[in-house]
Enzyme design. Structure first.
Site, PDB file in Angstrom:
ATOM      1  CD  GLU A   1      -2.327   4.135   3.156  1.00  8.04           C
ATOM      2  OE1 GLU A   1      -3.509   4.231   3.532  1.00  8.04           O
ATOM      3  OE2 GLU A   1      -1.964   3.359   2.248  1.00  8.04           O
TER       4      GLU A   1
ATOM      5  CG  HIS B   1      -1.985  -1.056   1.107  1.00  6.27           C
ATOM      6  ND1 HIS B   1      -2.964  -1.208   2.061  1.00  6.27           N
ATOM      7  CD2 HIS B   1      -2.228  -2.007   0.176  1.00  6.27           C
ATOM      8  CE1 HIS B   1      -3.762  -2.208   1.715  1.00  6.27           C
ATOM      9  NE2 HIS B   1      -3.324  -2.710   0.577  1.00  6.27           N
TER      10      HIS B   1
END
Length: 162
Positions: A80, A78
């Site tokens: 993040e 991901h």
């Protein structure tokens, strides 16, 4: 008129998502501390592995898995996570993470973007204090990470009292 800082950084996160290789949803994240960009990240397969774009298929989509479920079947790291991996912890302590997302097929801005429970755990451990999420071209939501700590989504619901 001069753009406000939150939308300035969200615009940069949107530019970062253009590198995403996901066939479902494209995300871009940047970490900012003391008005300096610390790191960036977008969602895509781990280095050296084939991306969904290269394979021409999304495993979760092929299996009709609803959004937000069975992330272990996803090839991507991901946005993040990639931003946190690329930063030193001393630079993430009390920093802000900016997140923007778009539908891969239509390019439409995601109005309900948020960090998954796995990313929330990484954000908490990285010491990031705020997450700013783009909702529209000029509107955003601010999450105080302390709220994620207090409202622990990894705990089962408490049994109802009679």
């Amino acid at each position: 008129m001069r753009i406000d800082k939150e939308n300035y950084y969200l615009d940069i996160a949107e530019t970062v998502l253009e590198r995403s290789t996901c066939l479902r949803r494209r995300y871009g994240a940047i970490i900012v501390k003391n008005d300096e960009i610390v790191s960036t990240g977008y969602n895509g397969a781990p280095r050296g592995r084939k991306n969904c774009m290269d394979l021409g298929r999304c495993t979760r989509e092929a299996l009709n898995i609803p959004s937000g479920q069975r992330y272990e079947l996803c090839r991507s790291v991901h946005a993040e996570m990639n931003a946190i991996i690329s930063a030193a912890r001393r630079d993430t302590l009390d920093a802000t993470l900016y997140l923007a997302g778009r539908e891969a097929q239509s390019g439409e801005l995601l109005h309900d973007a948020t960090s998954c429970s796995m990313c929330r755990r990484l954000i908490i451990n990285a010491g990031i204090s705020r997450v700013v999420i783009r909702n529209t071209k000029s509107e955003f939501s601010v999450v105080h990470v302390e709220d994620w700590i207090r409202e622990d989504d990894s705990l089962p619901p408490a049994p109802e009292q009679e």
